[in-house]
Design an enzyme around this catalytic site. Structure first.
Site, PDB file in Angstrom:
ATOM      1  N   VAL A  86       0.860  -1.187   0.000  1.00 56.89           N
ATOM      2  CA  VAL A  86       0.000   0.000   0.000  1.00 56.89           C
ATOM      3  C   VAL A  86       0.901   1.242   0.000  1.00 56.89           C
ATOM      4  O   VAL A  86       1.724   1.413   0.908  1.00 56.89           O
ATOM      5  CB  VAL A  86      -0.938   0.008   1.228  1.00 56.89           C
ATOM      6  CG1 VAL A  86      -1.820   1.254   1.206  1.00 56.89           C
ATOM      7  CG2 VAL A  86      -1.800  -1.257   1.260  1.00 56.89           C
ATOM      8  N   HIS A 146       2.833   3.140   6.380  1.00 54.09           N
ATOM      9  CA  HIS A 146       2.159   2.492   7.504  1.00 54.09           C
ATOM     10  C   HIS A 146       3.201   1.750   8.320  1.00 54.09           C
ATOM     11  O   HIS A 146       4.098   1.107   7.766  1.00 54.09           O
ATOM     12  CB  HIS A 146       1.047   1.540   7.055  1.00 54.09           C
ATOM     13  CG  HIS A 146       1.416   0.652   5.910  1.00 54.09           C
ATOM     14  ND1 HIS A 146       1.548   1.116   4.619  1.00 54.09           N
ATOM     15  CD2 HIS A 146       1.699  -0.674   5.859  1.00 54.09           C
ATOM     16  CE1 HIS A 146       1.882   0.117   3.831  1.00 54.09           C
ATOM     17  NE2 HIS A 146       2.001  -0.994   4.562  1.00 54.09           N
TER      18      HIS A 146
HETATM   19  P1  AMP Z   1       2.481  -3.817   3.400  1.00 51.99           P
HETATM   20  O1  AMP Z   1       2.729  -5.131   2.735  1.00 51.99           O
HETATM   21  O2  AMP Z   1       3.534  -3.453   4.411  1.00 51.99           O
HETATM   22  O3  AMP Z   1       2.204  -2.698   2.407  1.00 51.99           O
HETATM   23  O4  AMP Z   1       1.178  -4.001   4.272  1.00 51.99           O
HETATM   24  C1  AMP Z   1      -0.111  -3.679   3.832  1.00 51.99           C
HETATM   25  C2  AMP Z   1      -1.078  -4.199   4.876  1.00 51.99           C
HETATM   26  O5  AMP Z   1      -2.317  -3.552   4.688  1.00 51.99           O
HETATM   27  C3  AMP Z   1      -1.318  -5.703   4.832  1.00 51.99           C
HETATM   28  O6  AMP Z   1      -0.964  -6.280   6.084  1.00 51.99           O
HETATM   29  C4  AMP Z   1      -2.823  -5.795   4.551  1.00 51.99           C
HETATM   30  O7  AMP Z   1      -3.432  -6.879   5.206  1.00 51.99           O
HETATM   31  C5  AMP Z   1      -3.321  -4.470   5.053  1.00 51.99           C
HETATM   32  N1  AMP Z   1      -4.575  -3.974   4.483  1.00 51.99           N
HETATM   33  C6  AMP Z   1      -4.893  -3.904   3.171  1.00 51.99           C
HETATM   34  N2  AMP Z   1      -6.117  -3.362   3.024  1.00 51.99           N
HETATM   35  C7  AMP Z   1      -6.575  -3.080   4.267  1.00 51.99           C
HETATM   36  C8  AMP Z   1      -7.768  -2.512   4.777  1.00 51.99           C
HETATM   37  N3  AMP Z   1      -8.756  -2.107   3.966  1.00 51.99           N
HETATM   38  N4  AMP Z   1      -7.884  -2.373   6.121  1.00 51.99           N
HETATM   39  C9  AMP Z   1      -6.901  -2.786   6.942  1.00 51.99           C
HETATM   40  N5  AMP Z   1      -5.737  -3.324   6.525  1.00 51.99           N
HETATM   41  C10 AMP Z   1      -5.577  -3.474   5.201  1.00 51.99           C
END
Ligand code: AMP
Length: 125
Positions: free
Chosen positions: A106, A110
């Site tokens: 994303v 985060h």
């Molecule tokens: P990363 O791989 O570090 O970019 O982590 C992205 C994280 O966002 C993953 O652990 C996903 O499960 C989480 N994620 C994606 N969409 C959502 C959402 N709508 N609400 C909460 N977490 C999400």
């Protein structure tokens, strides 16, 4: 698909939509600088994401462009979320994936908070 953290911010990303209230989240913390919510696909008994309110692609973008107030506010928020969840005594892990090799998915900064079990040694696998 991992994202290229050198690309400009794309405000159609999922976390931008959560910040705008267009998508729901299980919010645990909200202040001027940060929003924290439960990860939709938890990788530990407790898995919380903390995101800055500002439009930053990654840790790299945030550390280079955010104001001192935003950085202080965000870092304090991460600590507060963990404290509020009672995690200081049992312990917790922070992770901020940045770019292609880390598999960041994303393109809005985060920080993951993992907790709730013995997480084992840190492994880059
Ligand atoms: P990363 O791989 O570090 O970019 O982590 C992205 C994280 O966002 C993953 O652990 C996903 O499960 C989480 N994620 C994606 N969409 C959502 C959402 N709508 N609400 C909460 N977490 C999400």
């Amino acid at each position: 698909m991992p994202i290229d953290a050198t690309q400009p911010y794309d405000d159609s990303n999922i976390f931008a939509r959560i910040l705008r209230g267009e998508l729901p989240s299980k919010t645990v913390y909200d202040d001027e600088f940060a929003l924290a919510f439960h990860d939709i696909n938890p990788q530990a008994p407790l898995h919380i994401l903390v995101i800055p309110k500002g439009a930053y692609v990654s840790w790299d973008d945030f550390s280079a462009r955010a104001s001192d107030a935003e950085i202080a506010g965000f870092v304090r928020a991460v600590g507060q979320v963990a404290r509020d969840a009672g995690l200081v005594e049992p312990g917790y892990r922070l992770l901020a994936n940045t770019g292609l090799d880390s598999h960041q998915e994303v393109p809005h900064l985060h920080v993951h908070i993992f907790a709730g079990r013995k997480l084992g040694p840190m492994l880059a696998r």
